[in-house]
Design an enzyme around this catalytic site. Structure first.
Site, PDB file in Angstrom:
ATOM      1  N   LYS A  35       4.001   6.165   9.488  1.00  0.00           N
ATOM      2  CA  LYS A  35       3.595   7.271  10.378  1.00  0.00           C
ATOM      3  C   LYS A  35       4.764   8.227  10.595  1.00  0.00           C
ATOM      4  CE  LYS A  35       0.213   4.458  12.691  1.00  0.00           C
ATOM      5  NZ  LYS A  35      -1.195   4.735  12.521  1.00  0.00           N
ATOM      6  N   CYS A  38      -9.728   1.816  15.697  1.00  0.00           N
ATOM      7  CA  CYS A  38      -9.148   0.503  16.027  1.00  0.00           C
ATOM      8  C   CYS A  38      -8.866   0.401  17.519  1.00  0.00           C
ATOM      9  CB  CYS A  38      -7.868   0.226  15.243  1.00  0.00           C
ATOM     10  SG  CYS A  38      -8.097   0.191  13.479  1.00  0.00           S
TER      11      CYS A  38
HETATM   12  N1  PMP Z   1      -0.704   0.984  17.304  1.00  0.00           N
HETATM   13  C1  PMP Z   1      -1.086   2.261  17.243  1.00  0.00           C
HETATM   14  C2  PMP Z   1      -1.106   3.073  18.503  1.00  0.00           C
HETATM   15  C3  PMP Z   1      -1.464   2.812  16.021  1.00  0.00           C
HETATM   16  O1  PMP Z   1      -1.871   4.077  15.951  1.00  0.00           O
HETATM   17  C4  PMP Z   1      -1.417   2.001  14.861  1.00  0.00           C
HETATM   18  C5  PMP Z   1      -1.841   2.567  13.512  1.00  0.00           C
HETATM   19  N2  PMP Z   1      -3.098   3.121  13.491  1.00  0.00           N
HETATM   20  C6  PMP Z   1      -0.992   0.679  14.991  1.00  0.00           C
HETATM   21  C7  PMP Z   1      -0.646   0.204  16.220  1.00  0.00           C
HETATM   22  C8  PMP Z   1      -0.932  -0.241  13.820  1.00  0.00           C
HETATM   23  O2  PMP Z   1       0.007   0.198  12.904  1.00  0.00           O
HETATM   24  P1  PMP Z   1       0.088  -0.460  11.443  1.00  0.00           P
HETATM   25  O3  PMP Z   1      -1.319  -0.476  10.934  1.00  0.00           O
HETATM   26  O4  PMP Z   1       0.982   0.459  10.692  1.00  0.00           O
HETATM   27  O5  PMP Z   1       0.651  -1.822  11.617  1.00  0.00           O
END
Ligand code: PMP
Length: 401
Positions: A222, A358
């Site tokens: 990100k 999610c």
């Molecule tokens: N927390 C937040 C607030 C997120 O936006 C994300 C990614 N969508 C994650 C956790 C999880 O990150 P990752 O899938 O890179 O482990």
């Protein structure tokens, strides 16, 4: 440092050369050429792996790998690079805290306080742990501004609270609580605080020492870096208390059939051949970020989002879930399903995300089955904003027929 220039900035992202409107940077950021080059150079020119071989190339690689740990420490103002553990990303980092720090400390009846705004990555590991230990996950509800409600926190934190899990910035609303205040309150009951920085780090890298953060997790992808690499920051004293939850090569100093002696931290948490290419790509991203006027970049993407939000607000049935002036716009249009809209937007070449992001408990709290989410980054421009608004009008016209 030269002031932020949106045209120069944008030109560094080859994925944008073929037109297309990318408004999904909250899911993953595009990669600048320097990151692509660093990763490619690693695979084409480097030989060997890290912390294993004696030959010069491998030793050089090890030094580079460890130097990148220092870059992450500098970014978030950690006291030492040894407080940085390489992980696969935010999810992996939070699971590491759950399994290696919290699990052995939980008693039946203990509480894990989790904000209602959390991504599943900062909820499900705690639910799993609670189910396995008899501990309880307690919800920290949101206020009318869609932020974790600070007025409730003093009563939700109890002598049984072992950990408070909260994100610096929600991936749906773009908002987050005042971490200094949250942490001060958590301290009053002796609870530790896990901060999910997956979104927050992109907009405002924290000073973990000043904020007194116990654990902080983020993902490289990100932050313009590669996928599959991220980091966990943990205070040295907390990492020292943790036993590894994964065993394998190079996380130990001695092993026999009667047991093993773990490496010092952070290496005891890094079993197996690591993602060296990821570390090198992330290191390139962090070096590159130092040349960018980040405040100017942030102002640019927030401005684009605000201007877009103003235009979207004129659409009948538009409902916004945006906190403050975030560069992230989550919204719904009454009586039109978000999936229908996003499908039509995709046909118009607009990349954005629709669904639950999610964050199902957050969606339930908002009273929606999902939202559309346009996330603006500093490489977006006026044409992107206009293209979204006009494609959305077009989609709604089709759906109204
Ligand atoms: N927390 C937040 C607030 C997120 O936006 C994300 C990614 N969508 C994650 C956790 C999880 O990150 P990752 O899938 O890179 O482990």
């Amino acid at each position: 440092m030269t002031p932020f220039n949106p045209v120069t900035f944008r030109s560094q992202f080859p994925a944008l050369h073929d037109a297309g409107v990318y408004l999904d940077s909250a899911a993953t950021a595009l990669k600048p050429q320097v990151v692509i080059d660093a990763t490619q150079q690693f695979y084409s020119l480097s030989a060997g792996t890290v912390h294993r071989s004696q030959f010069a190339e491998a030793q050089k690689l090890t030094a580079r790998y460890e130097q990148a740990r220092g870059q992450v420490a500098d970014l978030i103002h950690a006291a030492s690079p040894l407080e940085i553990v390489w992980t696969r990303g935010t999810t992996d980092a939070i699971n590491l805290v759950a399994n290696s720090w919290l699990r052995p400390r939980l008693q039946p009846g203990d509480e894990i306080l989790v904000s209602r705004a959390e991504h599943h990555a900062n909820l499900v590991p705690w639910l799993m742990l609670a189910a396995q230990t008899g501990a309880r996950v307690v919800e920290w509800p949101l206020n009318a501004q869609l932020l974790p409600d600070m007025t409730l926190l003093p009563t939700l934190l109890t002598a049984k609270t072992r950990l408070l899990a909260v994100s610096q910035m929600s991936n749906v609303t773009g908002g987050g609580p005042d971490l200094a205040q949250v942490i001060a309150l958590a301290r009053s009951v002796g609870a530790k605080v896990m901060v999910d920085g997956a979104q927050g780090i992109v907009h405002n890298a924290p000073d973990v020492q000043q904020l007194d953060i116990d654990f902080y997790a983020f993902s490289g992808h990100k932050l313009y870096g590669p996928m599959g690499i991220g980091a966990l920051y943990g205070k040295a004293a907390l990492l020292e208390e943790m036993q590894p939850s994964q065993g394998g090569g190079k996380m130990l100093t001695n092993v026999s059939f009667t047991g093993f002696t773990p490496q010092p931290v952070p290496w005891r948490f890094e079993a197996g051949t690591p993602n060296v290419a990821g570390v090198i790509g992330l290191s390139a991203a962090l070096e590159w970020l130092q040349t960018i006027d980040l405040a100017g970049a942030e102002r640019w993407s927030q401005q684009l989002a605000s201007q877009t939000a103003e235009q979207l607000a004129q659409i009948a049935g538009y409902r916004s879930f945006r906190c403050g002036n975030s560069s992230l716009l989550s919204f719904t249009i009454d009586s039109v399903h978000h999936s229908d809209i996003v499908t039509l937007l995709a046909e118009s070449g607009i990349a954005l995300r629709a669904g639950q992001h999610c964050a199902q408990p957050l969606m339930a709290a908002l009273g929606v089955s999902g939202t559309l989410r346009a996330s603006f980054a500093p490489y977006n421009n006026q044409q992107d904003a206009e293209a979204l608004v006009s494609a959305l009008h077009h989609a709604l016209d089709i759906l109204a027929d």
